[in-house]
Design an enzyme around this catalytic site. Structure first.
Site, short mmCIF file in Angstrom:
data_model
loop_
_atom_site.label_atom_id
_atom_site.label_comp_id
_atom_site.label_asym_id
_atom_site.label_seq_id
_atom_site.Cartn_x
_atom_site.Cartn_y
_atom_site.Cartn_z
N LYS A 1 62.80 -23.62 -10.24
CA LYS A 1 63.32 -24.08 -8.89
C LYS A 1 62.17 -23.95 -7.67
O LYS A 1 62.79 -24.75 -6.94
CB LYS A 1 64.82 -23.54 -8.66
CG LYS A 1 65.72 -23.80 -9.60
CD LYS A 1 66.12 -25.39 -9.45
CE LYS A 1 66.90 -25.88 -10.60
NZ LYS A 1 66.55 -27.10 -11.27
N PRO B 1 61.72 -17.38 -11.24
CA PRO B 1 61.23 -18.36 -11.93
C PRO B 1 61.94 -18.93 -13.15
O PRO B 1 61.36 -20.34 -13.70
CB PRO B 1 59.66 -18.22 -12.19
CG PRO B 1 59.49 -16.78 -12.16
CD PRO B 1 60.63 -16.16 -11.49
N TYR C 1 62.55 -21.31 -23.97
CA TYR C 1 63.04 -20.10 -23.31
C TYR C 1 63.67 -19.35 -24.44
O TYR C 1 64.55 -19.55 -25.25
CB TYR C 1 64.28 -20.42 -22.24
CG TYR C 1 63.67 -21.21 -21.16
CD1 TYR C 1 63.53 -22.52 -21.13
CD2 TYR C 1 63.57 -20.45 -19.99
CE1 TYR C 1 63.09 -23.39 -20.14
CE2 TYR C 1 62.86 -21.02 -18.82
CZ TYR C 1 62.96 -22.45 -18.88
OH TYR C 1 62.34 -23.20 -17.91
N TYR D 1 69.81 -27.49 -14.37
CA TYR D 1 68.26 -27.53 -14.54
C TYR D 1 67.31 -28.72 -14.00
O TYR D 1 66.40 -28.65 -13.47
CB TYR D 1 68.06 -27.45 -16.19
CG TYR D 1 66.71 -27.17 -16.69
CD1 TYR D 1 66.38 -25.68 -16.57
CD2 TYR D 1 65.64 -27.89 -17.04
CE1 TYR D 1 65.06 -25.19 -17.15
CE2 TYR D 1 64.42 -27.54 -17.42
CZ TYR D 1 64.11 -26.22 -17.39
OH TYR D 1 62.77 -25.80 -17.94
N HIS E 1 59.38 -34.60 -20.11
CA HIS E 1 60.16 -33.86 -21.26
C HIS E 1 61.69 -34.26 -20.97
O HIS E 1 62.22 -34.50 -19.94
CB HIS E 1 60.04 -32.31 -20.97
CG HIS E 1 58.87 -31.79 -21.57
ND1 HIS E 1 58.59 -30.97 -22.65
CD2 HIS E 1 57.36 -31.95 -20.85
CE1 HIS E 1 57.40 -30.77 -22.65
NE2 HIS E 1 56.60 -31.41 -21.84
P1 RFL Z 1 53.51 -21.29 -1.01
O1 RFL Z 1 53.12 -22.02 -2.19
O2 RFL Z 1 53.59 -19.78 -0.96
O3 RFL Z 1 52.43 -21.78 0.25
C1 RFL Z 1 52.35 -21.08 1.45
C2 RFL Z 1 51.07 -20.87 2.09
O4 RFL Z 1 51.08 -20.46 3.44
C3 RFL Z 1 49.87 -19.72 3.39
N1 RFL Z 1 50.10 -18.62 4.39
C4 RFL Z 1 49.47 -18.76 5.48
N2 RFL Z 1 48.86 -19.57 6.46
C5 RFL Z 1 48.67 -19.37 7.61
N3 RFL Z 1 48.74 -17.95 8.11
C6 RFL Z 1 49.47 -17.28 7.59
N4 RFL Z 1 49.85 -16.01 8.30
C7 RFL Z 1 49.94 -17.42 6.22
N5 RFL Z 1 50.73 -16.82 5.28
C8 RFL Z 1 50.95 -17.56 4.34
C9 RFL Z 1 49.65 -19.43 2.08
O5 RFL Z 1 48.14 -19.01 1.78
C10 RFL Z 1 49.89 -20.32 1.13
O6 RFL Z 1 49.04 -21.41 1.02
O7 RFL Z 1 54.95 -21.86 -0.52
P2 RFL Z 1 55.68 -23.05 -0.58
O8 RFL Z 1 54.85 -24.29 -0.14
O9 RFL Z 1 57.00 -22.89 0.24
O10 RFL Z 1 55.85 -23.38 -2.11
C11 RFL Z 1 56.75 -22.63 -2.79
C12 RFL Z 1 56.27 -22.66 -4.52
O11 RFL Z 1 54.72 -22.38 -4.31
C13 RFL Z 1 56.93 -21.55 -5.30
O12 RFL Z 1 58.40 -21.58 -5.12
C14 RFL Z 1 56.68 -21.90 -6.72
O13 RFL Z 1 55.47 -21.59 -7.13
C15 RFL Z 1 57.83 -21.10 -7.61
N6 RFL Z 1 57.58 -21.02 -8.90
C16 RFL Z 1 58.05 -22.37 -9.63
N7 RFL Z 1 58.79 -23.33 -8.93
C17 RFL Z 1 59.15 -24.51 -9.68
O14 RFL Z 1 59.78 -25.30 -9.03
N8 RFL Z 1 58.96 -24.68 -11.03
C18 RFL Z 1 58.49 -23.86 -11.94
O15 RFL Z 1 57.99 -24.12 -13.08
C19 RFL Z 1 58.10 -22.70 -11.05
N9 RFL Z 1 57.45 -21.67 -12.08
C20 RFL Z 1 56.84 -20.17 -9.76
C21 RFL Z 1 56.84 -20.50 -11.26
C22 RFL Z 1 56.28 -19.34 -9.26
C23 RFL Z 1 55.74 -18.29 -9.99
N10 RFL Z 1 54.90 -17.28 -9.34
C24 RFL Z 1 53.60 -16.71 -9.59
C25 RFL Z 1 55.33 -16.59 -8.09
C26 RFL Z 1 56.09 -19.54 -12.06
C27 RFL Z 1 55.63 -18.46 -11.05
C28 RFL Z 1 54.77 -17.48 -12.28
C1 PHB Z 2 55.71 -23.13 -16.02
O1 PHB Z 2 55.13 -24.07 -16.82
O2 PHB Z 2 54.81 -22.51 -15.54
C2 PHB Z 2 57.07 -22.72 -15.92
C3 PHB Z 2 58.11 -23.59 -16.61
C4 PHB Z 2 59.45 -23.43 -16.63
C5 PHB Z 2 59.93 -22.07 -15.90
C6 PHB Z 2 58.82 -21.34 -15.25
C7 PHB Z 2 57.48 -21.76 -15.39
O3 PHB Z 2 60.94 -21.89 -15.86
#
Ligand code: RFL
Ligand code: PHB
Length: 411
Positions: free
Chosen positions: A314, A310, A219, A402, A91
């Site tokens: 980031k 989110p 957005y 961004y 994009h």
């Molecule tokens: P994770 O992905 O939470 O992974 C942590 C892992 O540790 C395990 N764990 C354990 N394992 C052993 N013993 C324990 N006691 C443990 N406790 C936990 C867990 O099961 C898991 O597998 O952390 P990590 O690797 O730091 O990654 C971070 C990302 O997952 C998170 O920041 C993103 O998903 C945030 N996020 C977004 N980030 C972006 O860069 N771009 C996006 O577009 C974006 N959109 C989002 C998002 C997060 C969202 N939610 C659901 C929180 C959209 C959403 C809706």
């Molecule tokens: C997504 O595609 O899940 C997404 C995209 C942009 C955001 C957050 C989530 O700011």
């Protein structure tokens, strides 16, 4: 380095304890832990990843979708970008929409850098496959993980595996276990400064079998609340609605979701493409940072150390950036005992973390219904959106944040 396994069998009435050794023990098989393991493998450094959940759960967790160019570049460098190249959607900008107006922010034109839509589920699946192919050990479904000896020379991790209790002796430990993990709480009280803000709203997110009717993410500011139109493929849409923080997903049957999305995102002669909803969930929104991101031989990375709302997309990108810095610092430690990068790890990582905190908070405050009963906040939001429409400097500032700072600015 080959990981050594030594089994110590105690007399029959005592538990047996398997003791093994590796250079870096990694807790958590999310994007941070898996990327770190692969970066270390490339430098010939042995690691074991310990994950509480099973593999289908980890690969099925629906989360982020937007990758910064730095993240894509790192995936390419690690040679795990085959499927990303094929299925990722490049994009060059995003749309902001409010009161029937749509403003395109041309990210690539303004910054020379681009963004890619590719689901975190796929990223994690690709990383796990690469670990398997390269002999990086990922242990799923381990229970009761605990980290010990963090301020000494010989830290170790204990856990319950399939065969009983185990101990993993390490030289360094990486806490990549997310916000609710065990590593951060294992740091003694008084060491960390924690900064936290919880928003009074959350996001209801859906995945739908519906061709996106937009070419870029949208957005949208709306009196009824924020919404976001994203996607996963030419056939799958990812959409979000601002809802109260404690919202019960059962309050949102499919018809209500589409109605609300059309109301918040729709404009004259254009509608959100509808289809079967096959995933639905509510996420709370918070900002959190702990400082420093290290204690003795334990180094925190990703959501274990910081959370962003989110809206700025980031979280995953920060997680990957942390481990890029951490892997380089660990490599210097193992290569020639030089700990200067490890000592500076937290400081280097936090510079980008705080920038992302500010930007994520800015995007959140710009676009969400503030629900404080005062129309004042909404008028400020509309004025800021208007400024983005009128001023290229304002658009450029948003675009630079961004797409993310170039990686070389970090150390
Ligand atoms: P994770 O992905 O939470 O992974 C942590 C892992 O540790 C395990 N764990 C354990 N394992 C052993 N013993 C324990 N006691 C443990 N406790 C936990 C867990 O099961 C898991 O597998 O952390 P990590 O690797 O730091 O990654 C971070 C990302 O997952 C998170 O920041 C993103 O998903 C945030 N996020 C977004 N980030 C972006 O860069 N771009 C996006 O577009 C974006 N959109 C989002 C998002 C997060 C969202 N939610 C659901 C929180 C959209 C959403 C809706
Ligand atoms: C997504 O595609 O899940 C997404 C995209 C942009 C955001 C957050 C989530 O700011």
């Amino acid at each position: 380095m080959q990981n050594k396994i030594l089994r110590v069998d105690y007399p029959p009435n005592m538990h047996s304890l398997s003791v093994s050794r590796t250079q870096v023990g990694i807790v958590g098989a999310g994007p941070a832990g898996l990327t770190l393991a692969l970066l270390l493998e490339r430098c010939g450094i042995g690691s074991v990843v310990l994950e509480r959940r099973d593999r289908p759960y980890v690969e099925g967790r629906v989360r982020a979708g937007l990758l910064e160019q730095n993240t894509v570049d790192l995936m390419r460098e690690l040679d795990v970008a085959g499927r990303l190249e094929e299925h990722g959607l490049a994009h060059d900008g995003v749309y902001l929409r409010w009161q029937g107006q749509t403003l395109h922010i041309p990210m690539t034109e303004l910054t020379g850098r681009s963004i890619t839509v590719y689901g975190q589920q796929q990223v994690v699946g690709d990383l796990i496959d690469a670990c398997g192919e390269r002999g990086v050990e990922v242990r799923f479904e381990v229970e009761d993980v605990a980290v010990h000896g963090l301020d000494g020379e010989s830290p170790f991790i204990t856990f319950a595996g399939e065969e009983g209790e185990e101990r993993l002796d390490c030289e360094l430990i990486a806490g990549c276990d997310g916000f609710h993990g065990v590593c951060r709480p294992s740091i003694p009280a008084g060491v960390l400064n924690e900064y936290e803000y919880t928003y009074p709203f959350g996001w209801l997110g859906i995945l739908a079998a519906a061709a996106p009717t937009t070419d870029e993410l949208i957005y949208a500011w709306h009196e009824r609340g924020f919404s976001l139109y994203s996607m996963r493929s030419p056939e799958i849409s990812r959409l979000y609605l601002q809802v109260p923080a404690d919202e019960d997903v059962a309050e949102w049957p499919d018809e209500r979701i589409w109605e609300e999305l059309q109301a918040r995102l729709g404009v004259e002669d254009w509608r959100v493409g509808e289809g079967e909803i096959f995933d639905k969930g509510v996420t709370p929104m918070r900002s959190f940072v702990c400082e420093p991101m290290q204690f003795g031989r334990l180094f925190l990375a990703g959501d274990a150390a910081h959370i962003v709302p989110p809206t700025g997309a980031k979280g995953l990108n920060l997680a990957v950036n942390d481990v890029r810095l951490l892997a380089a610092a660990m490599a210097a430690h193992f290569a020639d005992g030089d700990d200067s990068l490890l000592d500076r790890y937290s400081e280097s990582a936090l510079r980008r973390v705080w920038r992302a905190q500010d930007f994520s908070n800015f995007m959140t405050q710009l676009l969400h219904r503030l629900d404080d009963g005062e129309p004042f906040g909404a008028r400020l939001q509309l004025s800021r959106l208007e400024q983005l429409r009128r001023s290229e400097a304002a658009r450029r500032n948003l675009a630079e944040n961004y797409v993310g700072l170039p990686a070389e600015d970090d150390f």
